[in-house]
Design a protein around this motif. Structure first.
Motif, PDB file in Angstrom:
ATOM      1  N   ALA A 321       0.829  -1.203   0.000  1.00  0.00           N
ATOM      2  CA  ALA A 321       0.000   0.000   0.000  1.00  0.00           C
ATOM      3  C   ALA A 321       0.866   1.258   0.000  1.00  0.00           C
ATOM      4  CB  ALA A 321      -0.932  -0.005   1.210  1.00  0.00           C
ATOM      5  N   ILE A 322       1.953   1.229   0.756  1.00  0.00           N
ATOM      6  CA  ILE A 322       2.872   2.369   0.774  1.00  0.00           C
ATOM      7  C   ILE A 322       3.482   2.562  -0.616  1.00  0.00           C
ATOM      8  CG2 ILE A 322       4.976   3.332   1.791  1.00  0.00           C
ATOM      9  CD1 ILE A 322       2.561   3.262   3.677  1.00  0.00           C
ATOM     10  N   ALA A 323       3.820   1.457  -1.275  1.00  0.00           N
ATOM     11  CA  ALA A 323       4.371   1.541  -2.627  1.00  0.00           C
ATOM     12  C   ALA A 323       3.370   2.177  -3.583  1.00  0.00           C
ATOM     13  CB  ALA A 323       4.758   0.148  -3.127  1.00  0.00           C
ATOM     14  N   GLY A 324       2.091   1.891  -3.380  1.00  0.00           N
ATOM     15  CA  GLY A 324       1.050   2.447  -4.230  1.00  0.00           C
ATOM     16  C   GLY A 324       0.519   3.787  -3.768  1.00  0.00           C
ATOM     17  N   HIS A 325       1.122   4.330  -2.680  1.00  0.00           N
ATOM     18  CA  HIS A 325       0.712   5.619  -2.118  1.00  0.00           C
ATOM     19  C   HIS A 325      -0.773   5.610  -1.753  1.00  0.00           C
ATOM     20  CE1 HIS A 325       3.975   6.963  -5.183  1.00  0.00           C
ATOM     21  NE2 HIS A 325       4.541   6.457  -4.084  1.00  0.00           N
ATOM     22  N   PHE A 352      -0.724   9.640   9.240  1.00  0.00           N
ATOM     23  CA  PHE A 352       0.342   9.535   8.240  1.00  0.00           C
ATOM     24  C   PHE A 352       1.057  10.876   8.188  1.00  0.00           C
ATOM     25  CE2 PHE A 352      -2.231   6.110   5.955  1.00  0.00           C
ATOM     26  CZ  PHE A 352      -1.364   5.084   6.359  1.00  0.00           C
ATOM     27  N   GLU A 353       2.393  10.812   8.042  1.00  0.00           N
ATOM     28  CA  GLU A 353       3.173  12.048   8.048  1.00  0.00           C
ATOM     29  C   GLU A 353       4.382  11.908   7.131  1.00  0.00           C
ATOM     30  OE1 GLU A 353       5.252  15.085  11.307  1.00  0.00           O
ATOM     31  OE2 GLU A 353       4.446  13.145  11.933  1.00  0.00           O
ATOM     32  N   SER A 354       4.741  13.002   6.459  1.00  0.00           N
ATOM     33  CA  SER A 354       5.955  13.081   5.650  1.00  0.00           C
ATOM     34  C   SER A 354       6.287  14.552   5.478  1.00  0.00           C
ATOM     35  CB  SER A 354       5.747  12.403   4.288  1.00  0.00           C
ATOM     36  OG  SER A 354       4.895  13.170   3.460  1.00  0.00           O
ATOM     37  N   THR A 355       7.222  14.841   4.597  1.00  0.00           N
ATOM     38  CA  THR A 355       7.555  16.245   4.345  1.00  0.00           C
ATOM     39  C   THR A 355       6.383  16.997   3.718  1.00  0.00           C
ATOM     40  OG1 THR A 355       8.521  15.588   2.220  1.00  0.00           O
ATOM     41  CG2 THR A 355      10.022  15.815   4.088  1.00  0.00           C
ATOM     42  N   ALA A 356       5.400  16.268   3.210  1.00  0.00           N
ATOM     43  CA  ALA A 356       4.214  16.899   2.603  1.00  0.00           C
ATOM     44  C   ALA A 356       3.144  17.253   3.626  1.00  0.00           C
ATOM     45  CB  ALA A 356       3.620  15.986   1.537  1.00  0.00           C
ATOM     46  N   GLY A 357       3.368  16.896   4.902  1.00  0.00           N
ATOM     47  CA  GLY A 357       2.402  17.241   5.934  1.00  0.00           C
ATOM     48  C   GLY A 357       2.015  16.062   6.802  1.00  0.00           C
ATOM     49  N   GLU A 373      -6.656  12.752  -1.586  1.00  0.00           N
ATOM     50  CA  GLU A 373      -5.609  13.396  -2.387  1.00  0.00           C
ATOM     51  C   GLU A 373      -4.433  13.819  -1.513  1.00  0.00           C
ATOM     52  OE1 GLU A 373      -8.834  14.122  -2.486  1.00  0.00           O
ATOM     53  OE2 GLU A 373      -9.334  13.357  -4.494  1.00  0.00           O
ATOM     54  N   LYS A 374      -4.740  14.389  -0.338  1.00  0.00           N
ATOM     55  CA  LYS A 374      -3.668  14.800   0.573  1.00  0.00           C
ATOM     56  C   LYS A 374      -2.932  13.579   1.105  1.00  0.00           C
ATOM     57  CE  LYS A 374      -1.186  17.659   2.950  1.00  0.00           C
ATOM     58  NZ  LYS A 374      -0.221  18.557   2.257  1.00  0.00           N
ATOM     59  N   ALA A 375      -3.663  12.523   1.411  1.00  0.00           N
ATOM     60  CA  ALA A 375      -3.026  11.301   1.900  1.00  0.00           C
ATOM     61  C   ALA A 375      -2.065  10.740   0.854  1.00  0.00           C
ATOM     62  CB  ALA A 375      -4.091  10.260   2.247  1.00  0.00           C
ATOM     63  N   THR A 376      -2.494  10.741  -0.393  1.00  0.00           N
ATOM     64  CA  THR A 376      -1.628  10.251  -1.471  1.00  0.00           C
ATOM     65  C   THR A 376      -0.378  11.107  -1.597  1.00  0.00           C
ATOM     66  OG1 THR A 376      -3.488   9.346  -2.724  1.00  0.00           O
ATOM     67  CG2 THR A 376      -1.483   9.816  -3.961  1.00  0.00           C
ATOM     68  N   GLU A 377      -0.530  12.402  -1.472  1.00  0.00           N
ATOM     69  CA  GLU A 377       0.628  13.301  -1.520  1.00  0.00           C
ATOM     70  C   GLU A 377       1.612  12.984  -0.400  1.00  0.00           C
ATOM     71  OE1 GLU A 377       1.771  18.075  -1.213  1.00  0.00           O
ATOM     72  OE2 GLU A 377      -0.311  17.407  -0.917  1.00  0.00           O
ATOM     73  N   ILE A 378       1.102  12.791   0.803  1.00  0.00           N
ATOM     74  CA  ILE A 378       1.950  12.470   1.953  1.00  0.00           C
ATOM     75  C   ILE A 378       2.668  11.146   1.739  1.00  0.00           C
ATOM     76  CG2 ILE A 378       1.879  11.793   4.401  1.00  0.00           C
ATOM     77  CD1 ILE A 378      -0.353  13.904   4.747  1.00  0.00           C
ATOM     78  N   LEU A 379       1.961  10.157   1.212  1.00  0.00           N
ATOM     79  CA  LEU A 379       2.530   8.825   1.024  1.00  0.00           C
ATOM     80  C   LEU A 379       3.444   8.726  -0.193  1.00  0.00           C
ATOM     81  CD1 LEU A 379      -0.601   6.642   1.861  1.00  0.00           C
ATOM     82  CD2 LEU A 379       1.381   7.094   3.318  1.00  0.00           C
ATOM     83  N   SER A 380       3.576   9.786  -0.954  1.00  0.00           N
ATOM     84  CA  SER A 380       4.414   9.781  -2.154  1.00  0.00           C
ATOM     85  C   SER A 380       5.828  10.282  -1.892  1.00  0.00           C
ATOM     86  CB  SER A 380       3.767  10.649  -3.251  1.00  0.00           C
ATOM     87  OG  SER A 380       2.507  10.143  -3.621  1.00  0.00           O
TER      88      SER A 380
END
Length: 417
Positions: A321-325, A352-357, A373-380
């Motif tokens: 799932a992480i690979a698929g964002h 979920f957290e990354s440099t995208a938020g 959409e925001k979750a996908t951005e974070i997971l990318s």
């Protein structure tokens, strides 16, 4: 230029690896053990004999180098050299494999002018193949000729021990013990056959600290539980997993002993080195595109938090799932549920957290109204963190892994060729 850590004024991150500490030299050569057109043998050398601490694989099938090095550690033999080859693991090689460890030590002792009984060895690569001992011996002679101090030689050694790794892994820190500056540096390799069961790769740590043998071993044994034992790439515990810590005492500090403030300072610095190398390995998993970090907070006990974090980071469905964002949070909660640790799923919050938020995904065990959409951005992003709050206590733990991609299969389907 040293970079001071905000959380520890006593420690500085510096450039370098296994040659950062006083008295340590390194070298790398192309011995054509298996690979062509690249270096595949490395040497770590100390001007003075070192006390040695070590931790090794729990796999019942132990490679010859593991058995060889365990004897040295258990017999409290001092060491001045480590000889490492990549390409062939010298595992499942019987009596001949052990004989090659001895021949390696004998050759190193001869060309370096050191004690044969303390020569450590490390091998990584394909299981079941015999080492080309003539090439190993020739490589040792070349290593002895080109060994030197300095950052560059340590970096070249770190490159030489890589197999499917895509990048070198090295780190170094300095700190004060009294009025003396002490350094710890290390290098590691690890990309596949990575699973938390001590120790999950090859790691070589060097220090110029004056420290008792008991304190050295305790510091290393304690720390692997929070670092190397908290990473996983594919669930396979290798036959060759080894972590060695060598101390030559050339910093000249007052001897560090267990239970002292100085020991705590040493442990903190060692933890930073080990954790950094562990995260480098997790993020460089075979075929990986992201470092996947799992934090469990609000747990009743440390053990509960560790069990839950490792279960999530080892879940292939979650890694995919992480690979698929894809913010497929059900897979995380499911992995926690089969971990064996008891908790109340109806109290769990997940973020979920990354440099995208940062984004909350579930509250009290059920989904909140979040933006896909925001979750996908974070997971990318290149590093993704999932934080599960149990809201049951003060304990916490962190585990590290990576996403699972088609690249993992591509690499391992024809690894021997």
């Amino acid at each position: 230029m040293a970079v001071r850590r905000k959380e520890a004024d006593t420690m500085e991150i510096i450039k370098g690896g296994v040659t950062a500490a006083k008295g340590f030299e390194a070298a790398a050569v192309a011995a054509q053990i298996k690979y062509q057109g690249r270096t595949d043998m490395a040497l770590i050398y100390s001007e003075k004999p070192c006390k040695v601490a070590g931790t090794f694989t729990t796999n019942v099938v132990k490679a010859a180098p593991v058995r060889w090095d365990r004897q040295i550690v258990e017999n409290k033999q001092k060491s001045q050299a480590v000889i490492i080859n990549s390409g062939i693991a010298n595992a499942c090689t019987g009596v001949e494999g052990m004989m090659y460890c001895q021949e390696t030590a004998k050759e190193a002792a001869k060309v370096l002018g050191i004690e044969e009984a303390g020569v450590l060895v490390g091998s990584t690569g394909v299981i079941g193949m015999q080492l080309p001992i003539d090439r190993i011996k020739a490589g040792i002679s070349e290593l002895a000729k080109v060994k030197k101090a300095g950052i560059e030689s340590g970096t070249e050694a770190a490159k030489a021990i890589m197999t499917t790794d895509t990048k070198k892994k090295e780190v170094a820190v300095q700190f004060q013990i009294g009025d003396k500056t002490v350094t710890i540096g290390g290098m590691a390799k690890g990309s596949g056959m990575i699973h938390p069961n001590m120790c999950t790769m090859l790691a070589f740590i060097t220090t110029d600290a004056v420290i008792s043998r008991k304190a050295l071993q305790k510091a290393m044994s304690n720390d692997v539980e929070e670092t190397y034992n908290m990473i996983s790439v594919d669930g396979d515990t290798s036959t060759n997993d080894t972590a060695l810590l060598l101390a030559n005492g050339m910093a000249g500090n007052k001897k560090i002993k267990k239970g002292t403030p100085e020991f705590e300072v040493f442990q903190e610095a060692l933890h930073y080195v080990n954790e950094t190398l562990a995260k480098m390995m997790a993020g460089d998993g075979e075929g990986a595109t992201a470092l996947f970090e799992v934090k469990v907070v609000g747990a009743k006990t440390k053990e509960q938090a560790k069990t839950l974090a490792k279960s999530v980071v080892c879940s292939n469905l979650t890694k995919a799932a992480i690979a698929g964002h894809d913010a497929n949070w059900g897979r995380i909660l499911c992995a926690m549920g089969y971990s064996g640790a008891k908790f109340d799923p109806e109290k769990v919050d997940l973020y979920f957290e990354s440099t995208a938020g940062k984004l909350q995904i579930i509250k009290d065990g059920t989904a909140v109204d979040y933006s896909e959409e925001k979750a996908t951005e974070i997971l990318s992003q290149e590093k993704v963190t999932a934080t599960a709050d149990l809201k049951a206590g003060e304990a916490e733990a962190t585990a590290w892994g990576c996403d699972l991609t088609h690249g993992y299969i591509d690499i391992n389907a024809d690894y021997r060729s």
